[in-house]
Enzyme design. Structure first.
Site, PDB file in Angstrom:
ATOM      1  N   GLU A 156      39.691  32.704  29.647  1.00 51.75           N
ATOM      2  CA  GLU A 156      38.687  31.683  29.316  1.00 51.75           C
ATOM      3  C   GLU A 156      37.997  31.950  27.981  1.00 51.75           C
ATOM      4  O   GLU A 156      37.280  31.103  27.483  1.00 51.75           O
ATOM      5  CB  GLU A 156      37.641  31.579  30.436  1.00 51.75           C
ATOM      6  CG  GLU A 156      36.651  32.725  30.552  1.00 51.75           C
ATOM      7  CD  GLU A 156      37.230  34.001  31.179  1.00 51.75           C
ATOM      8  OE1 GLU A 156      38.457  34.061  31.407  1.00 51.75           O
ATOM      9  OE2 GLU A 156      36.445  34.936  31.406  1.00 51.75           O
TER      10      GLU A 156
ATOM     11  N   ARG B 266      39.700  49.392  39.824  1.00 55.36           N
ATOM     12  CA  ARG B 266      38.589  48.948  38.969  1.00 55.36           C
ATOM     13  C   ARG B 266      38.494  49.800  37.710  1.00 55.36           C
ATOM     14  O   ARG B 266      38.784  50.988  37.746  1.00 55.36           O
ATOM     15  CB  ARG B 266      37.256  49.070  39.715  1.00 55.36           C
ATOM     16  CG  ARG B 266      37.049  48.010  40.745  1.00 55.36           C
ATOM     17  CD  ARG B 266      35.678  48.154  41.379  1.00 55.36           C
ATOM     18  NE  ARG B 266      34.616  47.706  40.486  1.00 55.36           N
ATOM     19  CZ  ARG B 266      33.325  47.949  40.700  1.00 55.36           C
ATOM     20  NH1 ARG B 266      32.946  48.648  41.745  1.00 55.36           N
ATOM     21  NH2 ARG B 266      32.423  47.498  39.864  1.00 55.36           N
TER      22      ARG B 266
ATOM     23  N   CYS C 246      39.523  39.072  36.183  1.00 52.71           N
ATOM     24  CA  CYS C 246      38.813  40.350  36.030  1.00 52.71           C
ATOM     25  C   CYS C 246      38.025  40.691  37.298  1.00 52.71           C
ATOM     26  O   CYS C 246      38.635  40.997  38.311  1.00 52.71           O
ATOM     27  CB  CYS C 246      37.963  40.334  34.769  1.00 52.71           C
ATOM     28  SG  CYS C 246      37.613  41.991  34.183  1.00 52.71           S
TER      29      CYS C 246
ATOM     30  N   HIS D 127      40.709  37.948  30.431  1.00 49.18           N
ATOM     31  CA  HIS D 127      39.824  36.779  30.408  1.00 49.18           C
ATOM     32  C   HIS D 127      40.471  35.621  29.654  1.00 49.18           C
ATOM     33  O   HIS D 127      40.216  35.456  28.462  1.00 49.18           O
ATOM     34  CB  HIS D 127      38.499  37.154  29.728  1.00 49.18           C
ATOM     35  CG  HIS D 127      37.639  38.050  30.537  1.00 49.18           C
ATOM     36  ND1 HIS D 127      36.634  37.593  31.351  1.00 49.18           N
ATOM     37  CD2 HIS D 127      37.651  39.393  30.677  1.00 49.18           C
ATOM     38  CE1 HIS D 127      36.054  38.608  31.957  1.00 49.18           C
ATOM     39  NE2 HIS D 127      36.649  39.720  31.566  1.00 49.18           N
TER      40      HIS D 127
ATOM     41  N   ILE E 266      38.087  43.326  29.287  1.00 47.90           N
ATOM     42  CA  ILE E 266      36.716  43.848  29.204  1.00 47.90           C
ATOM     43  C   ILE E 266      36.445  44.665  30.471  1.00 47.90           C
ATOM     44  O   ILE E 266      36.301  44.104  31.558  1.00 47.90           O
ATOM     45  CB  ILE E 266      35.689  42.690  29.072  1.00 47.90           C
ATOM     46  CG1 ILE E 266      36.041  41.799  27.875  1.00 47.90           C
ATOM     47  CG2 ILE E 266      34.269  43.247  28.956  1.00 47.90           C
ATOM     48  CD1 ILE E 266      35.297  40.469  27.859  1.00 47.90           C
ATOM     49  N   ARG E 267      36.419  45.978  30.310  1.00 48.08           N
ATOM     50  CA  ARG E 267      36.275  46.869  31.481  1.00 48.08           C
ATOM     51  C   ARG E 267      37.153  46.379  32.640  1.00 48.08           C
ATOM     52  O   ARG E 267      36.697  46.184  33.772  1.00 48.08           O
ATOM     53  CB  ARG E 267      34.814  46.984  31.912  1.00 48.08           C
ATOM     54  CG  ARG E 267      33.988  47.818  30.941  1.00 48.08           C
ATOM     55  CD  ARG E 267      32.540  47.941  31.345  1.00 48.08           C
ATOM     56  NE  ARG E 267      32.368  48.575  32.652  1.00 48.08           N
ATOM     57  CZ  ARG E 267      32.530  49.867  32.907  1.00 48.08           C
ATOM     58  NH1 ARG E 267      32.919  50.696  31.950  1.00 48.08           N
ATOM     59  NH2 ARG E 267      32.330  50.353  34.100  1.00 48.08           N
TER      60      ARG E 267
ATOM     61  N   GLY F  23      32.794  39.287  35.673  1.00 49.14           N
ATOM     62  CA  GLY F  23      31.389  39.643  35.847  1.00 49.14           C
ATOM     63  C   GLY F  23      31.336  41.037  36.422  1.00 49.14           C
ATOM     64  O   GLY F  23      32.021  41.942  35.950  1.00 49.14           O
ATOM     65  N   GLU F  24      30.587  41.205  37.475  1.00 42.07           N
ATOM     66  CA  GLU F  24      30.487  42.517  38.114  1.00 42.07           C
ATOM     67  C   GLU F  24      30.779  42.304  39.603  1.00 42.07           C
ATOM     68  O   GLU F  24      30.008  41.660  40.312  1.00 42.07           O
ATOM     69  CB  GLU F  24      29.093  43.099  37.868  1.00 42.07           C
ATOM     70  CG  GLU F  24      29.088  44.609  37.718  1.00 42.07           C
ATOM     71  CD  GLU F  24      29.314  45.303  39.050  1.00 42.07           C
ATOM     72  OE1 GLU F  24      30.073  46.293  39.110  1.00 42.07           O
ATOM     73  OE2 GLU F  24      28.730  44.834  40.043  1.00 42.07           O
ATOM     74  N   SER F  25      31.895  42.858  40.050  1.00 44.11           N
ATOM     75  CA  SER F  25      32.418  42.450  41.355  1.00 44.11           C
ATOM     76  C   SER F  25      31.527  42.863  42.526  1.00 44.11           C
ATOM     77  O   SER F  25      31.416  42.118  43.501  1.00 44.11           O
ATOM     78  CB  SER F  25      33.839  42.992  41.540  1.00 44.11           C
ATOM     79  OG  SER F  25      33.875  44.393  41.358  1.00 44.11           O
TER      80      SER F  25
HETATM   81  N1  GLN Z   1      34.920  41.802  32.822  1.00 40.27           N
HETATM   82  C1  GLN Z   1      34.863  42.057  34.116  1.00 40.27           C
HETATM   83  O1  GLN Z   1      34.894  41.151  34.963  1.00 40.27           O
HETATM   84  C2  GLN Z   1      34.679  43.492  34.488  1.00 40.27           C
HETATM   85  C3  GLN Z   1      34.832  43.792  35.959  1.00 40.27           C
HETATM   86  C4  GLN Z   1      33.966  44.974  36.347  1.00 40.27           C
HETATM   87  N2  GLN Z   1      34.370  46.171  35.668  1.00 40.27           N
HETATM   88  C5  GLN Z   1      33.985  45.172  37.866  1.00 40.27           C
HETATM   89  O2  GLN Z   1      34.441  46.159  38.335  1.00 40.27           O
HETATM   90  O3  GLN Z   1      33.534  44.327  38.579  1.00 40.27           O
END
Ligand code: GLN
Length: 190
Positions: A174, A108, A79, A172, A136-137, A47-49
């Site tokens: 999952e 990150r 992630c 990921h 993913i990122r 997600g977005e940490s």
């Molecule tokens: N797919 C992800 O969980 C990306 C992590 C996101 N770039 C972060 O810094 O939180």
């Protein structure tokens, strides 16, 4: 049956619940301290940490999570979840909070813009065949403490690690329908 929570204030919760349930765990979302208290193990999803840490604080989960992780609850971060488990972060905002526990430095968005998202088949310690890994990122692990075992690498950087009851992947597991990495985690939960 192991009771495995998935931190569910933000991130790809449903995919983790589906894999864990398919593997025979009692999987449920965790949004409150009472739900956390029921967990034999916990998944911190992607997600977005920074958002996840802020929401954890707002929902009074941040300190209980830190306590449970310190007390030895098996925890698997994917992630953004890896970032949350890391003791040190680089490449984020300087005041970013983590849960900590994993003696690593995580960078990150490490794989850069052009390759924000990519897939690769990676050898994974303990598994006979490579794991199909979706990034993913994604972060990578920049430095590991002495008790951290590297389970997989991509482009020369650790992307899956384990330290005692804690496990984390940059990718990921999952999203590709292969439950083997989650099975490794469930073995830690016991
Ligand atoms: N797919 C992800 O969980 C990306 C992590 C996101 N770039 C972060 O810094 O939180």
């Amino acid at each position: 049956m192991a009771a495995v929570g998935v931190f569910a204030l933000q991130g790809d919760v449903r995919e983790h619940l589906a894999v864990l349930t398919a593997l025979g765990a009692e999987a449920f979302p965790v949004r409150r301290p009472a739900e956390l208290a029921r967990c034999d193990g916990l998944v911190l999803p992607g997600g977005e940490s920074t958002t996840m840490a802020k929401l954890a604080r707002a929902f009074e989960l941040l300190e209980p999570l830190r306590e449970r992780i310190k007390d030895g609850m098996p925890t698997f971060g994917t992630c953004a979840g890896m970032i949350l488990l890391a003791d040190r972060i680089v490449g984020g905002t300087h005041d970013q909070e983590t849960l900590g526990g994993l003696d690593v430095t995580v960078r990150r968005n490490a794989f850069g813009r052009q390759v924000d998202s990519f897939e690769d088949d990676l050898p994974f310690v303990g598994l006979p065949d490579p794991v199909h890994a979706v990034f993913i990122r994604a972060p990578w692990v920049e430095r590991t403490g002495p008790d951290v075992e590297v389970l997989a690498e991509a482009q020369g950087h650790p992307v899956a690690v384990r330290q005692g009851h804690l496990m984390a992947t940059s990718f990921h597991p999952e999203v590709d329908g292969d439950g083997r990495v989650h099975r490794c985690f469930l073995d830690l939960v016991g």
